[in-house]
Motif scaffolding. Structure first.
Motif, PDB file in Angstrom:
ATOM      1  N   PHE A 170      52.855  31.337  71.211  1.00 15.34           N
ATOM      2  CA  PHE A 170      52.032  31.272  70.019  1.00 15.34           C
ATOM      3  C   PHE A 170      52.190  32.561  69.220  1.00 15.34           C
ATOM      4  O   PHE A 170      52.340  33.644  69.785  1.00 15.34           O
ATOM      5  CB  PHE A 170      50.561  31.067  70.398  1.00 15.34           C
ATOM      6  CG  PHE A 170      50.289  29.768  71.102  1.00 15.34           C
ATOM      7  CD1 PHE A 170      49.942  28.641  70.389  1.00 15.34           C
ATOM      8  CD2 PHE A 170      50.410  29.681  72.478  1.00 15.34           C
ATOM      9  CE1 PHE A 170      49.695  27.433  71.031  1.00 15.34           C
ATOM     10  CE2 PHE A 170      50.162  28.486  73.131  1.00 15.34           C
ATOM     11  CZ  PHE A 170      49.814  27.358  72.404  1.00 15.34           C
ATOM     12  N   SER A 207      49.924  34.098  67.459  1.00 16.50           N
ATOM     13  CA  SER A 207      48.742  34.957  67.457  1.00 16.50           C
ATOM     14  C   SER A 207      47.856  34.592  68.648  1.00 16.50           C
ATOM     15  O   SER A 207      47.934  33.487  69.204  1.00 16.50           O
ATOM     16  CB  SER A 207      47.957  34.815  66.151  1.00 16.50           C
ATOM     17  OG  SER A 207      47.437  33.501  66.016  1.00 16.50           O
ATOM     18  N   ASP A 212      50.994  32.207  76.528  1.00 19.91           N
ATOM     19  CA  ASP A 212      50.556  33.013  75.382  1.00 19.91           C
ATOM     20  C   ASP A 212      51.708  33.400  74.467  1.00 19.91           C
ATOM     21  O   ASP A 212      51.536  33.491  73.245  1.00 19.91           O
ATOM     22  CB  ASP A 212      49.819  34.255  75.882  1.00 19.91           C
ATOM     23  CG  ASP A 212      50.620  35.027  76.906  1.00 19.91           C
ATOM     24  OD1 ASP A 212      51.677  34.512  77.341  1.00 19.91           O
ATOM     25  OD2 ASP A 212      50.206  36.139  77.278  1.00 19.91           O
ATOM     26  N   GLN A 259      41.229  23.653  73.581  1.00 20.23           N
ATOM     27  CA  GLN A 259      41.580  22.232  73.501  1.00 20.23           C
ATOM     28  C   GLN A 259      41.850  21.664  74.895  1.00 20.23           C
ATOM     29  O   GLN A 259      41.435  20.547  75.219  1.00 20.23           O
ATOM     30  CB  GLN A 259      42.796  22.055  72.597  1.00 20.23           C
ATOM     31  CG  GLN A 259      43.232  20.605  72.436  1.00 20.23           C
ATOM     32  CD  GLN A 259      44.493  20.472  71.597  1.00 20.23           C
ATOM     33  OE1 GLN A 259      45.054  21.478  71.146  1.00 20.23           O
ATOM     34  NE2 GLN A 259      44.941  19.247  71.394  1.00 20.23           N
ATOM     35  N   ASP A 262      42.642  28.905  70.809  1.00 18.74           N
ATOM     36  CA  ASP A 262      42.309  27.549  70.347  1.00 18.74           C
ATOM     37  C   ASP A 262      42.999  26.502  71.217  1.00 18.74           C
ATOM     38  O   ASP A 262      42.414  25.444  71.522  1.00 18.74           O
ATOM     39  CB  ASP A 262      42.707  27.381  68.888  1.00 18.74           C
ATOM     40  CG  ASP A 262      41.880  28.257  67.957  1.00 18.74           C
ATOM     41  OD1 ASP A 262      40.783  28.683  68.374  1.00 18.74           O
ATOM     42  OD2 ASP A 262      42.332  28.534  66.829  1.00 18.74           O
ATOM     43  N   TYR A 263      44.215  26.797  71.613  1.00 20.84           N
ATOM     44  CA  TYR A 263      44.963  25.884  72.486  1.00 20.84           C
ATOM     45  C   TYR A 263      44.280  25.753  73.850  1.00 20.84           C
ATOM     46  O   TYR A 263      44.116  24.649  74.383  1.00 20.84           O
ATOM     47  CB  TYR A 263      46.391  26.405  72.633  1.00 20.84           C
ATOM     48  CG  TYR A 263      47.212  25.722  73.696  1.00 20.84           C
ATOM     49  CD1 TYR A 263      47.806  24.482  73.468  1.00 20.84           C
ATOM     50  CD2 TYR A 263      47.416  26.330  74.930  1.00 20.84           C
ATOM     51  CE1 TYR A 263      48.567  23.864  74.441  1.00 20.84           C
ATOM     52  CE2 TYR A 263      48.181  25.721  75.903  1.00 20.84           C
ATOM     53  CZ  TYR A 263      48.750  24.495  75.658  1.00 20.84           C
ATOM     54  OH  TYR A 263      49.516  23.882  76.627  1.00 20.84           O
ATOM     55  N   ARG A 313      44.640  34.197  68.524  1.00 23.90           N
ATOM     56  CA  ARG A 313      43.643  33.215  68.087  1.00 23.90           C
ATOM     57  C   ARG A 313      44.161  31.789  68.301  1.00 23.90           C
ATOM     58  O   ARG A 313      43.439  30.913  68.791  1.00 23.90           O
ATOM     59  CB  ARG A 313      43.294  33.458  66.615  1.00 23.90           C
ATOM     60  CG  ARG A 313      42.320  32.448  66.039  1.00 23.90           C
ATOM     61  CD  ARG A 313      40.989  32.490  66.786  1.00 23.90           C
ATOM     62  NE  ARG A 313      40.046  31.507  66.278  1.00 23.90           N
ATOM     63  CZ  ARG A 313      39.202  31.750  65.284  1.00 23.90           C
ATOM     64  NH1 ARG A 313      39.215  32.940  64.680  1.00 23.90           N
ATOM     65  NH2 ARG A 313      38.367  30.829  64.878  1.00 23.90           N
ATOM     66  N   GLU A 314      45.429  31.543  67.962  1.00 23.15           N
ATOM     67  CA  GLU A 314      45.985  30.207  68.156  1.00 23.15           C
ATOM     68  C   GLU A 314      46.097  29.860  69.642  1.00 23.15           C
ATOM     69  O   GLU A 314      45.874  28.703  70.034  1.00 23.15           O
ATOM     70  CB  GLU A 314      47.361  30.115  67.482  1.00 23.15           C
ATOM     71  CG  GLU A 314      47.309  30.245  65.967  1.00 23.15           C
ATOM     72  CD  GLU A 314      48.668  30.075  65.337  1.00 23.15           C
ATOM     73  OE1 GLU A 314      49.599  29.638  66.066  1.00 23.15           O
ATOM     74  OE2 GLU A 314      48.824  30.367  64.133  1.00 23.15           O
ATOM     75  N   TYR A 315      46.412  30.852  70.457  1.00 21.66           N
ATOM     76  CA  TYR A 315      46.486  30.600  71.902  1.00 21.66           C
ATOM     77  C   TYR A 315      45.106  30.279  72.468  1.00 21.66           C
ATOM     78  O   TYR A 315      44.958  29.373  73.306  1.00 21.66           O
ATOM     79  CB  TYR A 315      47.092  31.814  72.602  1.00 21.66           C
ATOM     80  CG  TYR A 315      47.177  31.678  74.106  1.00 21.66           C
ATOM     81  CD1 TYR A 315      47.900  30.648  74.682  1.00 21.66           C
ATOM     82  CD2 TYR A 315      46.529  32.581  74.935  1.00 21.66           C
ATOM     83  CE1 TYR A 315      47.984  30.515  76.064  1.00 21.66           C
ATOM     84  CE2 TYR A 315      46.601  32.461  76.316  1.00 21.66           C
ATOM     85  CZ  TYR A 315      47.334  31.428  76.878  1.00 21.66           C
ATOM     86  OH  TYR A 315      47.407  31.301  78.247  1.00 21.66           O
TER      87      TYR A 315
END
Length: 311
Positions: free
Chosen positions: A89, A91, A86, A101, A97-98, A93-95
């Motif tokens: 990243f 933010s 975590d 994925q 999304d990762y 939100r980006e974590y």
């Protein structure tokens, strides 16, 4: 557990409790003996999906569902490449999304969906983030450590259950042998007719079989789930935020009957309404029935609508 078995030789855990099942990257199982026979040269094809396999990639099946073993193995390989955490990243939100994925990749590989495209995405990501991957490779993430611990506990639990089944079978076999030897001794020494002794032996044998069946059906209490997690394990969670709001207060329902006011339930006896009502029998009061309640409802129906409605 009884349904687990080798798809090639048809041997099941029920007939052979010591059966050791192996699973490969395709997610299909084979027993240890079939693996030794089919993969003598070190490689071969899966008997179910014809996928090329290597003998060295077979591993002991830990879960009852082989698809779970396949997902666990794929997840371990994916997390070796997608090992960001975590704080890598900017933010949350980006974590997230990762992580989503990563889950998509694991799901595709587990269910054989767009396998080639998914592998190309992984290779491209590995080339672009080679430095970060090498930096985080030496550090196991918390999820990986928990996964290794759960797999170890699951393996130990399976081995313990297998030993308990073997010991129980040995004990039952010894009891049957003693019962048979007791019959032979009675036939040799007793003065009773052989038919009576055989009948008594059949009764004892039937009782023994009944006890064995009851022991098989009895569920032995355990303090572990099938994943190895302790049932009484406490997990620290954040406190639930307290919601401040007004408590509900009951307000009697006001119904306009367009008639004279109906006496209260407690006043019916004093006003003489119950003089001509049949008293409730003992069997009538079980559900909370009372003669006053029936009388009160009858009065409500009689008084309702006696006055003209004022539009």
């Amino acid at each position: 557990m009884d349904d687990q078995g080798c798809p090639r030789c048809k041997t099941t855990k029920y007939r052979n409790p010591s059966l050791k099942l192996m699973v490969n990257v395709c997610g299909h199982t084979l027993c240890e003996n079939c693996v030794e026979m089919l993969f003598v040269r070190g490689s071969g094809n899966c008997v179910q999906c014809d996928t090329p396999l290597r003998k060295s990639n077979f591993r002991v099946q830990l879960f009852e569902d082989p698809a779970v073993d396949k997902e666990v193995e794929i997840r371990k390989k994916v997390l070796k490449i997608y090992n960001k955490r975590d704080f890598d990243f900017p933010s949350l939100r980006e974590y997230n999304d990762y992580l989503e994925q990563v889950e998509d990749i694991v799901y595709n590989l587990t269910n054989n969906i767009d396998v080639e495209d998914t592998k190309q995405r992984m290779e491209q990501y590995q080339r672009e983030n080679r430095d970060i991957i090498q930096k985080n490779k030496a550090k196991l993430t918390r999820e990986q450590e928990e996964l290794e611990e759960l797999l170890l506990l699951e393996q130990q639990g399976n081995e313990q259950r297998r030993l308990e089944v073997l010991q129980e079978e040995q004990r039952q076999l010894q009891v049957k042998r003693k019962n048979k030897q007791a019959l032979l001794d009675e036939l040799e020494q007793s003065q009773l007719p052989a038919t009576i002794l055989l009948a008594q032996h059949k009764v004892r044998a039937a009782q023994l079989e009944t006890q064995i069946e009851q022991q098989k059906q009895a569920v032995k209490p355990t303090n572990l789930f099938s994943t190895g997690i302790h049932m009484r394990q406490t997990v620290s969670l954040q406190a639930v935020p307290k919601i401040e709001e007004a408590l509900y207060r009951y307000k009697p329902l006001q119904v306009e009957t367009y008639g004279p006011p109906v006496p209260e339930l407690e006043q019916l006896g004093r006003l003489g309404y119950l003089n001509h009502v049949r008293a409730a029998m003992p069997q009538d009061t079980a559900g909370g029935y009372s003669s006053a309640l029936a009388c009160h409802r009858a009065i409500q129906d009689a008084f309702s609508g006696l006055f003209p409605w004022k539009g």
